[in-house]
Design a protein around this motif. Structure first.
Motif, PDB file in Angstrom:
ATOM      1  N   GLU A   9       0.945  -1.426  -0.149  1.00  5.69           N
ATOM      2  CA  GLU A   9      -0.004   0.014   0.257  1.00  5.69           C
ATOM      3  C   GLU A   9       0.661   1.422   0.411  1.00  5.69           C
ATOM      4  OE1 GLU A   9      -3.623   1.990   2.884  1.00  5.69           O
ATOM      5  OE2 GLU A   9      -2.597   0.264   3.608  1.00  5.69           O
ATOM      6  N   ASN A  20       2.242   1.827  -3.311  1.00  9.10           N
ATOM      7  CA  ASN A  20       1.262   2.254  -4.607  1.00  9.10           C
ATOM      8  C   ASN A  20       1.275   3.990  -4.689  1.00  9.10           C
ATOM      9  OD1 ASN A  20       0.693   0.636  -6.044  1.00  9.10           O
ATOM     10  ND2 ASN A  20      -0.849  -1.095  -4.505  1.00  9.10           N
ATOM     11  N   ILE A  21       0.764   4.099  -2.872  1.00  3.93           N
ATOM     12  CA  ILE A  21       0.776   5.333  -2.551  1.00  3.93           C
ATOM     13  C   ILE A  21       2.283   6.344  -3.006  1.00  3.93           C
ATOM     14  CG2 ILE A  21       0.724   7.132  -0.885  1.00  3.93           C
ATOM     15  CD1 ILE A  21      -0.566   5.568   1.112  1.00  3.93           C
ATOM     16  N   GLU A  56       3.951   5.594  -5.482  1.00  6.49           N
ATOM     17  CA  GLU A  56       4.161   5.756  -7.255  1.00  6.49           C
ATOM     18  C   GLU A  56       2.754   6.439  -8.225  1.00  6.49           C
ATOM     19  OE1 GLU A  56       4.578   1.461  -7.201  1.00  6.49           O
ATOM     20  OE2 GLU A  56       6.500   1.744  -7.625  1.00  6.49           O
ATOM     21  N   LYS A  57       2.411   5.946  -7.128  1.00  8.27           N
ATOM     22  CA  LYS A  57       1.013   7.715  -7.641  1.00  8.27           C
ATOM     23  C   LYS A  57       1.509   9.145  -7.444  1.00  8.27           C
ATOM     24  CE  LYS A  57      -2.533   4.467  -6.789  1.00  8.27           C
ATOM     25  NZ  LYS A  57      -4.114   4.374  -6.246  1.00  8.27           N
ATOM     26  N   LEU A  58       1.908   9.419  -6.411  1.00  6.22           N
ATOM     27  CA  LEU A  58       2.921  10.638  -6.207  1.00  6.22           C
ATOM     28  C   LEU A  58       4.296  11.244  -6.938  1.00  6.22           C
ATOM     29  CD1 LEU A  58       1.955  11.240  -2.021  1.00  6.22           C
ATOM     30  CD2 LEU A  58       0.756  12.394  -4.229  1.00  6.22           C
ATOM     31  N   GLY A  59       4.660   9.414  -7.609  1.00  8.44           N
ATOM     32  CA  GLY A  59       5.699  10.121  -9.109  1.00  8.44           C
ATOM     33  C   GLY A  59       6.746  10.273  -8.125  1.00  8.44           C
ATOM     34  N   LYS A  83       9.305  15.664  -7.134  1.00  9.64           N
ATOM     35  CA  LYS A  83       8.563  14.423  -7.623  1.00  9.64           C
ATOM     36  C   LYS A  83      10.037  13.541  -8.945  1.00  9.64           C
ATOM     37  CE  LYS A  83       4.176  15.254  -9.148  1.00  9.64           C
ATOM     38  NZ  LYS A  83       3.007  15.456 -10.483  1.00  9.64           N
TER      39      LYS A  83
END
Length: 187
Positions: free
Chosen positions: A124, A127-128, A130-133, A159
């Motif tokens: 989790e 994923n958090i 990687e979604k933020l770059g 980023k």
């Protein structure tokens, strides 16, 4: 006589007011003309170099070599430009005295705020981020939950930077055999 009838309808106060407005306007025009002549003829006034499109270090060096002082006037964000690039400057195309302050507006890289990932499952947390770059490096294995993160939550980073996560995987308790004989105290 008709053209003078207009002055019969205007009071003396209004006439004086209009006259003062005209005089003030004439003085303003004269001052603008005089100041423009003196600015253009002053040899100590120069145009500052145009440093737009240059990186901040290069722009600061150019301005310093030309005897100007630099102040960061603001931060702009343009995803299509390089980080720390000068996007605007003030003054520009205006003569100023040597040693003047030149204000620069620079492009900041895209930044994100680090969330709190402590006690989250490693999958989790990955994923958090990687979604933020952001890139993720997990220490102590991909299973378990997060016990420490660098940088800590609440910090801002660029980023594509890497966040280091320390995980903890609880071990299943191991049981050893035991006897049912009473403890005699080692005798």
């Amino acid at each position: 006589m008709r053209k003078w009838e207009i002055f019969k309808k205007i009071s003396i106060r209004e006439l004086i007011l209009y006259l003062l407005i005209f005089v003030n306007f004439a003085v303003l025009v004269f001052l603008i003309f005089f100041l423009q002549k003196s600015i253009n003829s002053n040899p100590n006034l120069v145009f500052p170099p145009d440093v737009r499109g240059k990186n901040l270090v290069e722009a600061t060096d150019i301005l310093a070599k030309n005897n100007f002082k630099v102040v960061i006037g603001g931060i702009l964000i343009d995803k299509n430009k390089d980080p720390l690039m000068v996007l605007d400057q003030n003054p520009l195309n205006t003569k100023v005295p040597l040693g003047s302050i030149i204000f620069l507006w620079i492009n900041m890289p895209q930044i994100v705020k680090i969330p709190d990932l402590i006690h989250k499952d490693t999958g989790e947390a990955r994923n958090i981020l990687e979604k933020l770059g952001l890139r993720v490096e997990i220490i102590n294995g991909e299973n378990g939950y997060i016990v420490r993160q660098i940088p800590e939550s609440g910090f801002f980073i660029e980023k594509n930077a890497t966040v280091i996560l320390y995980s903890y995987t609880p071990q299943e308790p191991t049981y050893t055999s035991y006897t049912t004989e009473p403890y005699t105290g080692g005798q």
